[in-house]
Design a protein around this motif. Structure first.
Motif, mmCIF file in Angstrom:
data_model
loop_
_atom_site.group_PDB
_atom_site.id
_atom_site.type_symbol
_atom_site.label_atom_id
_atom_site.label_comp_id
_atom_site.label_asym_id
_atom_site.label_seq_id
_atom_site.Cartn_x
_atom_site.Cartn_y
_atom_site.Cartn_z
ATOM 1 N N THR A 265 75.236 -21.221 16.596
ATOM 2 C CA THR A 265 74.583 -22.468 16.216
ATOM 3 C C THR A 265 75.354 -23.136 15.075
ATOM 4 O O THR A 265 75.717 -24.313 15.142
ATOM 5 C CB THR A 265 73.136 -22.189 15.759
ATOM 6 N N VAL A 266 75.614 -22.355 14.025
ATOM 7 C CA VAL A 266 76.325 -22.890 12.867
ATOM 8 C C VAL A 266 77.728 -23.349 13.280
ATOM 9 O O VAL A 266 78.181 -24.438 12.911
ATOM 10 C CB VAL A 266 76.407 -21.815 11.753
ATOM 11 N N PHE A 267 78.375 -22.530 14.097
ATOM 12 C CA PHE A 267 79.745 -22.844 14.531
ATOM 13 C C PHE A 267 79.775 -24.153 15.330
ATOM 14 O O PHE A 267 80.619 -25.015 15.110
ATOM 15 C CB PHE A 267 80.274 -21.679 15.383
ATOM 16 N N LEU A 268 78.814 -24.299 16.227
ATOM 17 C CA LEU A 268 78.792 -25.510 17.053
ATOM 18 C C LEU A 268 78.506 -26.752 16.214
ATOM 19 O O LEU A 268 79.154 -27.778 16.371
ATOM 20 C CB LEU A 268 77.736 -25.367 18.159
ATOM 21 N N ILE A 269 77.546 -26.615 15.302
ATOM 22 C CA ILE A 269 77.153 -27.802 14.520
ATOM 23 C C ILE A 269 78.230 -28.174 13.511
ATOM 24 O O ILE A 269 78.584 -29.340 13.352
ATOM 25 C CB ILE A 269 75.805 -27.553 13.801
ATOM 26 N N PHE A 270 78.780 -27.174 12.824
ATOM 27 C CA PHE A 270 79.668 -27.492 11.707
ATOM 28 C C PHE A 270 81.154 -27.437 12.051
ATOM 29 O O PHE A 270 81.977 -27.848 11.254
ATOM 30 C CB PHE A 270 79.365 -26.582 10.511
ATOM 31 N N LYS A 271 81.504 -26.894 13.208
ATOM 32 C CA LYS A 271 82.934 -26.845 13.561
ATOM 33 C C LYS A 271 83.230 -27.654 14.822
ATOM 34 O O LYS A 271 84.044 -28.571 14.793
ATOM 35 C CB LYS A 271 83.381 -25.387 13.778
ATOM 36 N N VAL A 272 82.552 -27.310 15.909
ATOM 37 C CA VAL A 272 82.880 -27.939 17.190
ATOM 38 C C VAL A 272 82.485 -29.418 17.201
ATOM 39 O O VAL A 272 83.289 -30.286 17.541
ATOM 40 C CB VAL A 272 82.201 -27.181 18.354
ATOM 41 N N VAL B 46 72.030 -13.764 22.345
ATOM 42 C CA VAL B 46 70.896 -13.840 21.440
ATOM 43 C C VAL B 46 71.328 -13.414 20.040
ATOM 44 O O VAL B 46 71.019 -14.061 19.047
ATOM 45 C CB VAL B 46 69.732 -12.950 21.941
ATOM 46 N N PHE B 47 72.092 -12.314 20.005
ATOM 47 C CA PHE B 47 72.556 -11.834 18.700
ATOM 48 C C PHE B 47 73.590 -12.771 18.082
ATOM 49 O O PHE B 47 73.695 -12.898 16.865
ATOM 50 C CB PHE B 47 73.116 -10.420 18.825
ATOM 51 N N LEU B 48 74.357 -13.423 18.943
ATOM 52 C CA LEU B 48 75.387 -14.330 18.438
ATOM 53 C C LEU B 48 74.822 -15.704 18.071
ATOM 54 O O LEU B 48 75.488 -16.497 17.420
ATOM 55 C CB LEU B 48 76.485 -14.510 19.495
ATOM 56 N N ALA B 49 73.580 -15.947 18.524
ATOM 57 C CA ALA B 49 73.007 -17.283 18.380
ATOM 58 C C ALA B 49 73.116 -17.886 16.966
ATOM 59 O O ALA B 49 73.542 -19.033 16.829
ATOM 60 C CB ALA B 49 71.575 -17.296 18.859
ATOM 61 N N PRO B 50 72.763 -17.112 15.924
ATOM 62 C CA PRO B 50 72.839 -17.724 14.588
ATOM 63 C C PRO B 50 74.252 -18.216 14.275
ATOM 64 O O PRO B 50 74.431 -19.346 13.835
ATOM 65 C CB PRO B 50 72.443 -16.580 13.645
#
Lengths: 436, 306
Positions: free
Chosen positions: B32-39, B25-29
């Motif tokens: 989310t950004v990492f998955l969308i913009f990197k992965v 939950v704490f890592l979610a922000p």
């Protein structure tokens, strides 16, 4: 007041304001435009003012954004690729245009609005923005090559600027002008600077000698004899006659090159007419008393007197609101192709018009303080006797990139044989998939 | 305000109180950004590298032909060589120089060392667009660098921006300016972790400062050095902005500053060939991956830790 109430109040206010804004905007149709030269944006805004005077029932508002050259084209490509975020109208530079015509073209054809003026404009100015028989862009100017001289330096060397008629005259004058002024064994003043990281010095000679990158049939003609000769001529200017040197920083838009010009280290250069705007814009008019514009020298009597260089076509993207398409196209033609617009191109924007019928209009005979108080238009017109056409094609951007990176560097710095330079370029293009 | 932050427990479903869920939950922000913009882009790039992706149109699968195109490109080997030379160049400068400076700044013999630290670190925060313009002036024929070399060493003026052979040295110079402070910071954090007692006992045994540097500081800094080397290699192979800014979107005279990333960019945005560009990107990623793997083995980080 509770937070919910404040929030509701703000929301209502926001809706209210946007509704208010919408009623204002309804008067004029807003058209967004991306440019990489501020002058272009200003010109289009002025054109919108004129349009609104002529068509008070269909007013237009041009909202332009000036973005750096590379970034603007990259952003445009990306937004066309993903299908959102592109402006209604966009400037696309000639070297970039073919990049946009690969795959399904994301610009709207302008044939219909151009047809009305087709007979009046120099057709080959439309060619760079044409694909599959459709015209996708309208240029701002003709972009004819002219010579830029520093008469102060020429006079010191005893050269009359108007005595230079052929390239051989130019080299002869160059031998007088190029010299070591302070006696330290190093040459301080050169007749000319030539571009190594940009194409203009080379393309002008290639086209005026009957060569170029593509021919009228759309075939790549890089290895033509005319190109070999022209590049040899350019190389000889630097290494045999010693009258020219590579522009400082590589090209004619490098800051160190502008310093060279202002400091009087370069007596002349050839660039398209739009380079005139660099004198006030990049050199603060410091050469106003000595700078003059003259027609290009010719290779031989009856040969080509000049050619065209550079250019920027304004296109309508397919992301425009369908209701605005007709208006935008009509406006584009109004802004760039009408007689009055072409007069203003020169008087307002300082660009040479692409409609030949305005060239006899006295309105264009204005003096310019930045060019020794002369009427530069007389000299530009004098050079337009026999304009070498420039044809482009799908690999035009790649060809330019090869010239800008290794081609001219090998020719000028490494003194490579011109035929070899061109053969290398051809080989590289074939590796990219070009067939010729 | 604070009241609203202290949300009643019952409002949050029990699921989110689970010990295994809370960290996410704490890592979610970030995630989310990492998955969308990197992965997501990485996956997309791999897919694109097997497609005929030229211009805006529907793509079809073409197998390995994009990879074949890459090796046919005349500039690919040049870009690969340039990038490798650049990376080696940055390693040769950006490891020893910051190491020595960090030790010096840490030794307590430098007056106002904090001021120096800040000054050396500042370039890492400076806008590269501004820096590129300034470096164009510094590297010009009559620029600061030539005047400096002429004044101190009596060297002839060099055409830094106009000669192909000087493109990589110019870029390494910019990298040095930009990253020295950052690497000092890394070495500094490594130095702080070396127990002071080691130096004290060495001093009692009569070790010279040089001997202490060789026998204590260098070995104890090994993990830090490894970290900096890996980062420098990854950064070196990815270099894009420095040449892009210095040469206004080009790659310098004669393509002397052409790097792999620049060639990828050129293939995508000049030739509009995203398929081949993506293939080149995958190749670049593999190169970096292999290098990192070799280093991990070499430094013994994988498996055995000494």
């Amino acid at each position: 007041m509770s937070r919910t109430k404040i929030f509701t109040l703000l929301l209502v206010a926001a809706i209210g304001f946007s509704a208010f804004g919408m009623t204002l905007a309804q008067d004029a149709t807003e058209l967004s435009l991306w440019v990489f030269v501020d002058r272009h944006g200003l010109y289009m805004q002025n054109a919108a003012d004129r349009w609104n005077e002529a068509h008070p029932d269909r007013p237009i508002e041009i909202v332009y954004e000036q973005i750096d050259y590379t970034q603007m084209h990259d952003n445009l490509l990306a937004s066309l690729l993903v299908g959102m975020g592109a402006p209604d109208l966009a400037d696309v530079e000639i070297k970039k245009f073919a990049t946009f015509t690969k795959g399904d073209i994301q610009f709207l054809p302008l044939n219909e609005v151009i047809d009305e003026y087709r007979a009046d404009i120099i057709e080959s100015r439309l060619a760079p923005y044409t694909a599959n028989g459709n015209n996708y862009g309208i240029d701002y100017h003709l972009g004819a090559f002219v010579m830029y001289y520093n008469t102060g330096i020429l006079e010191e060397a005893g050269v009359d600027v108007d005595s230079i008629k052929t390239w051989d005259d130019y080299i002869e004058a160059g031998l007088k002008v190029t010299r070591d002024t302070d006696g330290d064994g190093e040459i301080d003043v050169y007749m000319a600077s030539v571009e190594v990281t940009d194409i203009f010095s080379a393309y002008a000679l290639m086209l005026m000698n009957g060569g170029g990158t593509y021919n009228a049939d759309g075939e790549i003609i890089l290895e033509s004899e005319a190109n070999v000769e022209a590049l040899q001529y350019l190389q000889d200017m630097v290494h045999v006659h010693g009258i020219a040197r590579p522009a400082s920083g590589g090209g004619h838009h490098s800051p160190d090159h502008f310093i060279d010009l202002v400091e009087g280290r370069i007596a002349s250069l050839w660039m398209p007419q739009w380079y005139m705007t660099r004198y006030p814009d990049n050199m603060s008019s410091e050469l106003a008393d000595v700078a003059v514009v003259r027609p290009m020298p010719v290779f031989e009597e009856g040969g080509y007197t000049t050619t065209m260089g550079g250019g920027t076509g304004t296109a309508i993207t397919n992301q425009i609101d369908p209701d605005k398409i007709a208006l935008a196209a009509e406006f584009l033609a109004f802004a760039k192709l009408t007689y009055d617009a072409n007069v203003l191109l020169w008087t307002d924007l300082g660009f040479d018009p692409m409609r030949l019928d305005v060239y006899d209009d006295d309105a264009l005979l204005i003096t310019m303080d930045d060019f020794s108080g002369e009427m530069p238009f007389i000299h530009i017109k004098a050079g337009l006797g026999n304009v070498a056409p420039e044809y482009t094609g799908p690999f035009y951007p790649e060809i330019a990139t090869i010239f800008q990176t290794t081609g001219l560097y090998d020719l000028i710095e490494n003194q490579m044989d011109p035929a070899e330079v061109l053969a290398n370029a051809a080989e590289e293009l074939r590796a990219m998939g070009a067939e010729f | 305000m604070l009241n609203s932050l202290r949300m009643p427990r019952r409002l949050i479903p029990g699921f989110f109180h689970h010990k295994k869920v809370v960290p996410f939950v704490f890592l979610a922000p970030f995630l989310t950004v990492f998955l969308i913009f990197k992965v997501y882009p990485v996956i997309l790039a791999i897919i694109m590298s097997f497609q005929n992706f030229q211009g805006v149109k529907s793509q079809d699968w073409v197998g390995l032909s994009n990879y074949e195109n890459v090796f046919e490109l005349v500039r690919f080997s040049q870009a690969l060589t340039n990038t490798t030379v650049y990376t080696i160049g940055t390693l040769l400068v950006l490891i020893p120089l910051p190491l020595v400076l960090a030790v010096l700044l840490d030794s307590g013999r430098v007056v106002a060392s904090t001021v120096f630290r800040v000054l050396i670190f500042l370039p890492a925060l400076t806008s590269l667009v501004v820096a590129g313009t300034v470096f164009r002036l510094i590297l010009a024929k009559d620029g600061f660098l030539n005047l400096f070399l002429e004044g101190t060493l009596g060297l002839d003026r060099l055409r830094w921006l106009e000669v192909s052979e000087l493109a990589l040295p110019s870029l390494i110079l910019i990298a040095t300016w930009r990253w020295t402070g950052m690497n000092i910071l890394y070495f500094n954090s490594g130095l702080v972790n070396i127990p002071q007692e080691l130096y004290e006992s060495a001093a009692i045994d009569g070790a010279s400062p040089w001997k202490m540097f060789l026998s204590i500081t260098l070995p104890m800094l090994r993990p830090t050095t490894f970290f900096v080397v890996v980062l420098s290699i990854i950064g070196g192979y990815q270099v894009f902005v420095e040449p892009f800014i210095l040469y206004a979107g080009g790659a310098g005279p004669g393509d002397g500053g052409l790097t792999l990333a620049l060639l990828i960019y050129r293939t995508a945005f000049t030739s509009f060939n995203f398929g081949t560009a993506a293939a080149m990107g995958v190749i670049l990623a593999l190169i970096i991956f292999v290098f990192s793997l070799i280093q991990f083995r070499f430094f013994g980080v994988l498996g055995r830790e000494d």
